[in-house]
Write an enzyme that holds these catalytic residues in place. Sequence first.
Site, PDB file in Angstrom:
ATOM      1  N   LEU A 125     -15.797  -5.139  -1.548  1.00  0.00           N
ATOM      2  CA  LEU A 125     -14.631  -4.491  -2.159  1.00  0.00           C
ATOM      3  C   LEU A 125     -14.302  -5.157  -3.511  1.00  0.00           C
ATOM      4  O   LEU A 125     -14.199  -4.486  -4.531  1.00  0.00           O
ATOM      5  CB  LEU A 125     -13.427  -4.611  -1.198  1.00  0.00           C
ATOM      6  CG  LEU A 125     -12.068  -4.141  -1.703  1.00  0.00           C
ATOM      7  CD1 LEU A 125     -12.068  -2.639  -1.976  1.00  0.00           C
ATOM      8  CD2 LEU A 125     -10.965  -4.476  -0.688  1.00  0.00           C
ATOM      9  N   TRP A 156     -17.730 -11.938  -4.848  1.00  0.00           N
ATOM     10  CA  TRP A 156     -17.244 -12.590  -3.621  1.00  0.00           C
ATOM     11  C   TRP A 156     -17.774 -11.883  -2.369  1.00  0.00           C
ATOM     12  O   TRP A 156     -17.025 -11.653  -1.425  1.00  0.00           O
ATOM     13  CB  TRP A 156     -15.712 -12.646  -3.560  1.00  0.00           C
ATOM     14  CG  TRP A 156     -15.020 -13.219  -4.745  1.00  0.00           C
ATOM     15  CD1 TRP A 156     -13.921 -12.705  -5.368  1.00  0.00           C
ATOM     16  CD2 TRP A 156     -15.337 -14.435  -5.455  1.00  0.00           C
ATOM     17  NE1 TRP A 156     -13.539 -13.510  -6.422  1.00  0.00           N
ATOM     18  CE2 TRP A 156     -14.396 -14.575  -6.498  1.00  0.00           C
ATOM     19  CE3 TRP A 156     -16.340 -15.403  -5.325  1.00  0.00           C
ATOM     20  CZ2 TRP A 156     -14.413 -15.642  -7.389  1.00  0.00           C
ATOM     21  CZ3 TRP A 156     -16.360 -16.467  -6.223  1.00  0.00           C
ATOM     22  CH2 TRP A 156     -15.403 -16.572  -7.231  1.00  0.00           C
ATOM     23  N   GLU A 363     -10.240 -12.402   2.477  1.00  0.00           N
ATOM     24  CA  GLU A 363      -9.666 -11.265   3.234  1.00  0.00           C
ATOM     25  C   GLU A 363      -8.143 -11.184   3.066  1.00  0.00           C
ATOM     26  O   GLU A 363      -7.411 -10.796   3.982  1.00  0.00           O
ATOM     27  CB  GLU A 363     -10.107 -11.303   4.703  1.00  0.00           C
ATOM     28  CG  GLU A 363     -11.635 -11.171   4.783  1.00  0.00           C
ATOM     29  CD  GLU A 363     -12.182 -10.854   6.144  1.00  0.00           C
ATOM     30  OE1 GLU A 363     -11.469 -10.260   6.961  1.00  0.00           O
ATOM     31  OE2 GLU A 363     -13.365 -11.186   6.380  1.00  0.00           O
ATOM     32  N   THR A 365      -5.195 -13.374   0.420  1.00  0.00           N
ATOM     33  CA  THR A 365      -4.612 -14.728   0.348  1.00  0.00           C
ATOM     34  C   THR A 365      -3.361 -14.817   1.235  1.00  0.00           C
ATOM     35  O   THR A 365      -2.800 -13.790   1.645  1.00  0.00           O
ATOM     36  CB  THR A 365      -4.175 -15.035  -1.101  1.00  0.00           C
ATOM     37  OG1 THR A 365      -3.178 -14.060  -1.469  1.00  0.00           O
ATOM     38  CG2 THR A 365      -5.340 -14.977  -2.077  1.00  0.00           C
TER      39      THR A 365
HETATM   40  N1  COS Z   1      -4.100   0.245   6.330  1.00  0.00           N
HETATM   41  C1  COS Z   1      -4.370   1.464   5.801  1.00  0.00           C
HETATM   42  N2  COS Z   1      -3.797   1.927   4.673  1.00  0.00           N
HETATM   43  C2  COS Z   1      -2.918   1.114   4.060  1.00  0.00           C
HETATM   44  C3  COS Z   1      -2.595  -0.163   4.545  1.00  0.00           C
HETATM   45  C4  COS Z   1      -3.228  -0.594   5.748  1.00  0.00           C
HETATM   46  N3  COS Z   1      -2.965  -1.783   6.270  1.00  0.00           N
HETATM   47  N4  COS Z   1      -1.712  -0.743   3.730  1.00  0.00           N
HETATM   48  C5  COS Z   1      -1.467   0.142   2.750  1.00  0.00           C
HETATM   49  N5  COS Z   1      -2.200   1.264   2.955  1.00  0.00           N
HETATM   50  C6  COS Z   1      -2.237   2.461   2.133  1.00  0.00           C
HETATM   51  C7  COS Z   1      -0.823   2.926   1.805  1.00  0.00           C
HETATM   52  O1  COS Z   1      -0.334   3.766   2.833  1.00  0.00           O
HETATM   53  C8  COS Z   1      -1.026   3.661   0.531  1.00  0.00           C
HETATM   54  O2  COS Z   1      -1.566   4.929   0.770  1.00  0.00           O
HETATM   55  P1  COS Z   1      -0.843   6.293   0.227  1.00  0.00           P
HETATM   56  O3  COS Z   1      -0.692   6.101  -1.244  1.00  0.00           O
HETATM   57  O4  COS Z   1      -1.793   7.358   0.616  1.00  0.00           O
HETATM   58  O5  COS Z   1       0.486   6.359   0.933  1.00  0.00           O
HETATM   59  C9  COS Z   1      -2.137   2.888  -0.154  1.00  0.00           C
HETATM   60  O6  COS Z   1      -2.798   2.159   0.870  1.00  0.00           O
HETATM   61  C10 COS Z   1      -1.640   1.937  -1.214  1.00  0.00           C
HETATM   62  O7  COS Z   1      -0.664   1.112  -0.615  1.00  0.00           O
HETATM   63  P2  COS Z   1       0.193   0.095  -1.489  1.00  0.00           P
HETATM   64  O8  COS Z   1       0.885   0.825  -2.580  1.00  0.00           O
HETATM   65  O9  COS Z   1       0.995  -0.732  -0.548  1.00  0.00           O
HETATM   66  O10 COS Z   1      -0.993  -0.763  -2.119  1.00  0.00           O
HETATM   67  P3  COS Z   1      -0.982  -1.951  -3.146  1.00  0.00           P
HETATM   68  O11 COS Z   1      -1.926  -1.655  -4.221  1.00  0.00           O
HETATM   69  O12 COS Z   1       0.426  -2.339  -3.492  1.00  0.00           O
HETATM   70  O13 COS Z   1      -1.708  -3.096  -2.286  1.00  0.00           O
HETATM   71  C11 COS Z   1      -1.904  -4.912  -0.807  1.00  0.00           C
HETATM   72  C12 COS Z   1      -1.258  -3.554  -1.094  1.00  0.00           C
HETATM   73  C13 COS Z   1      -1.515  -5.915  -1.887  1.00  0.00           C
HETATM   74  C14 COS Z   1      -1.348  -5.366   0.514  1.00  0.00           C
HETATM   75  C15 COS Z   1      -3.439  -4.730  -0.753  1.00  0.00           C
HETATM   76  O14 COS Z   1      -3.944  -4.383  -2.013  1.00  0.00           O
HETATM   77  C16 COS Z   1      -4.165  -5.927  -0.244  1.00  0.00           C
HETATM   78  O15 COS Z   1      -4.245  -6.146   0.949  1.00  0.00           O
HETATM   79  N6  COS Z   1      -4.742  -6.710  -1.188  1.00  0.00           N
HETATM   80  C17 COS Z   1      -5.609  -7.811  -0.809  1.00  0.00           C
HETATM   81  C18 COS Z   1      -6.990  -7.308  -0.731  1.00  0.00           C
HETATM   82  C19 COS Z   1      -7.877  -8.269  -0.037  1.00  0.00           C
HETATM   83  O16 COS Z   1      -7.658  -8.630   1.115  1.00  0.00           O
HETATM   84  N7  COS Z   1      -8.922  -8.673  -0.742  1.00  0.00           N
HETATM   85  C20 COS Z   1      -9.947  -9.464  -0.180  1.00  0.00           C
HETATM   86  C21 COS Z   1     -11.180  -8.643  -0.238  1.00  0.00           C
HETATM   87  S1  COS Z   1     -12.295  -8.885   0.994  1.00  0.00           S
HETATM   88  S2  COS Z   1     -12.908 -10.714   0.801  1.00  0.00           S
END
Ligand code: COS
Length: 381
Positions: A125, A156, A363, A365
């Site tokens: 991702l 990553w 996954e 922070t």
């Molecule tokens: N499962 C499924 N869908 C989800 C969700 C979840 N847990 N959390 C949010 N969504 C959906 C929302 O419903 C929204 O969809 P709609 O626009 O269709 O309603 C969409 O995703 C965007 O949600 P949101 O506006 O909350 O997203 P953000 O861009 O603000 O991001 C965070 C939310 C910061 C929580 C997310 O980007 C995240 O987890 N970032 C970290 C990523 C990560 O773990 N990276 C490591 C990579 S793998 S080593």
Amino acid sequence: MNFNLTDEQTLLQQTVRQFAEEEVAPGAIERDETKTWPEDIVRQLGEMGLMGIMVPEEYDGAGMDTICYVIAMEEICRADASVGVIMSVNNSLVCGLLDDFGSNDQKRKYLAPLAKGECLGAFSLSEPQAGSDASNLLCRARLTDDVYHITGTKNWVSNGIHSDVVVLFAVTDPEQKHHGISCFIVEKGLEGFSVGKPEDKLGIRSSDTSELYLDDVKVPAVNRISDEGEGFHIALATLDSGRIGIAAQALGIAQAALDHALNYAREREQFGHKIVDFQVIQFMLADMAMEIEAARLLVRRAAFTKDQGEPFSRLAAMAKVFASEVAMKAADKCVQIHGGYGYIRETGVERLLRDAKITQIYEGTSEIQRVVIARDLQKKG
Ligand code: COS
């Protein structure tokens, strides 16, 4: 409420613990030192059904629940967290994603061999500019005549070098922001697909992490998972499950720290006493044991809630942030109890401190986990 493990879960715990102690732990320090991929161990994990623990038997998985998964992860990571991450990526990020969102054809072709350990998966991702801000992707997939042409740089990627198959996220419609991201199964070896050098990491050094480069890689449209635009939702839902696995990894590291600290404190003599007899050491051990117990309850509660088919995003985030902080504290105390011996490589306990750190980063922070928890609180109270 019943906190006891079932007979199946107890048997799995005993089996994996024995395997971890006999096969995984012995070479862990050397593999870390030399950054050696644990090839033989990964093969054995496949043979034992530990690469597809939650995959239904219909697709050659072990057909077990998430509690079994966290038990197995904890035991493996107690011996070597590098082996744990290889296992968790394949189990939760790749097999879990395919099981939840793949078509029957995709499951037959890819999930079954991944679950058996005949091939290895990676999840891709992140990009250089898209870490916590995971929807800010630049990697582009353009469709012509039932083939996607994918171009971009991913980074990553755990298992990036040794994997055979990558589930990869790319933008199919830049106008649609996060609704323009799609998910693909990309086989290694396709023309235009290359892998970067292994990253030289602080911890989990015998697992691999690398960049992936895609230059007009042609992926058949049948390898798109679910509909166009569903990719971001798939990624976040999959990461929710993945975070339970990383929480279990942190728990295993924390338990290893307590095991080592207790053993050493019972043997080491200073001022004419075993150091375990000093209250200052006893308090450190007590805090470690108490926090590990609390982390284990939270990890298993998140796993249980997922198994009940209930929303578990908040609990997964809580389990990950809490267990990873417990792992850091436990590993720090373990090194401190060992004194100078804890600071040199051959004792093996400084590895726990280095390995623990990544559980607060990948996954999602700890800061992102708190965002997930706080947003869920705001929504549901
Ligand atoms: N499962 C499924 N869908 C989800 C969700 C979840 N847990 N959390 C949010 N969504 C959906 C929302 O419903 C929204 O969809 P709609 O626009 O269709 O309603 C969409 O995703 C965007 O949600 P949101 O506006 O909350 O997203 P953000 O861009 O603000 O991001 C965070 C939310 C910061 C929580 C997310 O980007 C995240 O987890 N970032 C970290 C990523 C990560 O773990 N990276 C490591 C990579 S793998 S080593």
